[in-house]
Design an enzyme around this catalytic site. Sequence first.
Site, short mmCIF file in Angstrom:
data_model
loop_
_atom_site.label_atom_id
_atom_site.label_comp_id
_atom_site.label_asym_id
_atom_site.label_seq_id
_atom_site.Cartn_x
_atom_site.Cartn_y
_atom_site.Cartn_z
N ASN A 295 -43.66 -35.01 15.47
CA ASN A 295 -42.86 -34.12 14.63
C ASN A 295 -41.39 -34.38 14.98
OD1 ASN A 295 -41.65 -32.07 13.25
ND2 ASN A 295 -42.59 -30.40 14.42
N LYS B 183 -38.83 -33.39 13.49
CA LYS B 183 -37.94 -32.26 13.14
C LYS B 183 -36.68 -32.79 12.45
CE LYS B 183 -40.15 -29.77 16.84
NZ LYS B 183 -40.13 -28.68 17.79
N HIS C 86 -45.59 -24.25 10.75
CA HIS C 86 -44.92 -24.50 12.03
C HIS C 86 -44.08 -23.27 12.40
CE1 HIS C 86 -42.36 -26.18 15.11
NE2 HIS C 86 -43.24 -27.14 15.25
N GLU D 228 -41.28 -22.98 13.70
CA GLU D 228 -39.85 -23.03 13.33
C GLU D 228 -39.65 -22.67 11.87
OE1 GLU D 228 -39.02 -26.91 15.01
OE2 GLU D 228 -39.22 -26.05 17.02
N GLU E 163 -49.82 -24.33 18.93
CA GLU E 163 -48.46 -24.52 19.42
C GLU E 163 -47.92 -23.19 19.95
OE1 GLU E 163 -46.72 -28.38 17.89
OE2 GLU E 163 -45.85 -26.73 16.79
N GLY F 219 -40.31 -26.93 22.80
CA GLY F 219 -38.94 -27.34 23.12
C GLY F 219 -38.38 -26.69 24.37
N SER G 13 -43.99 -28.96 24.24
CA SER G 13 -43.53 -29.71 25.41
C SER G 13 -44.59 -30.66 25.95
CB SER G 13 -43.00 -28.76 26.49
OG SER G 13 -41.91 -28.01 25.99
P1 PGA Z 1 -41.90 -30.01 21.47
O1 PGA Z 1 -42.22 -29.60 19.95
O2 PGA Z 1 -42.87 -31.10 21.84
O3 PGA Z 1 -40.48 -30.47 21.47
O4 PGA Z 1 -42.11 -28.78 22.30
C1 PGA Z 1 -43.52 -29.51 19.47
C2 PGA Z 1 -43.53 -29.05 18.04
O5 PGA Z 1 -42.79 -28.12 17.70
O6 PGA Z 1 -44.25 -29.57 17.18
#
Ligand code: PGA
Length: 251
Positions: free
Chosen positions: A10, A12, A97, A99, A168, A174, A213
């Site tokens: 991903n 982003k 997701h 976000e 998630e 993140g 992460s």
């Molecule tokens: P991250 O993001 O690996 O940076 O924690 C995962 C995601 O949001 O898909």
Amino acid sequence: MSRHPLVAANWKMNHLRADAVDCCRALKQALAERPAPARVAIFPSFPLIPVVAAELAGSELAVGGQDLHPDDKGAHTGDVSGAQLADAGCAWVLCGHSERRQDHGEDDALVARKVAAAVRHRLAPLICVGETRDERREGRTFGVLERQLRSAVTAVASAAGPFALAYEPVWAIGTGETATPETAQEVHAFLRLLLGELVEGAAAALPILYGGSATPENAAGLFAQPDVDGFLVGGASLDPQKFLAIIRHSG
Ligand code: PGA
């Protein structure tokens, strides 16, 4: 294991075209030299989809969109439809997701409509569920996950098309803080049990990915869990070597 592992990047709102090309070439070359058992999918931002689709054409790597509008077309400035994603070469799309839920106020009902739109356009939805730190602290993790999953899979209950689920935990995205393998396994097993009730045949066949992460350092321990079938990788997927290391730990 009958389930086919899946590792997804991903990206982003990261990368420009040149970065996308470099990443795709590095991944394609490494996986051509030494194929991995896991399927691999890249989720770039919308302007990069044609670049990534062109680079990955003819390879085993798939492309997906990070979001889609629930309608098929119309007056929705700034949005992208499932038909447009499919036309651009996408096989997958992220739905729900955290976000999107946080930044754009997406609720369970909207996520369900997006999953339905994906299914209509033969895009495989990668449905994301996860609890916030407060929800976990208050002991509401399983209730939240159940609510999110029940709603999101309404549209796929009778669909034959492929889909996948990603756990998630919002507190791990993140943040550099990862769920322990035991915590991830507990949740994945719960999600698989629930899926078995909700979608015919899904419990055994559906990959449930861990996201939050994920790194080359923690991937092996997580993947060793019986119900962790791969990863949805954010930050670490921006570096093709790190992403490859996670792929190598997934199968
Ligand atoms: P991250 O993001 O690996 O940076 O924690 C995962 C995601 O949001 O898909």
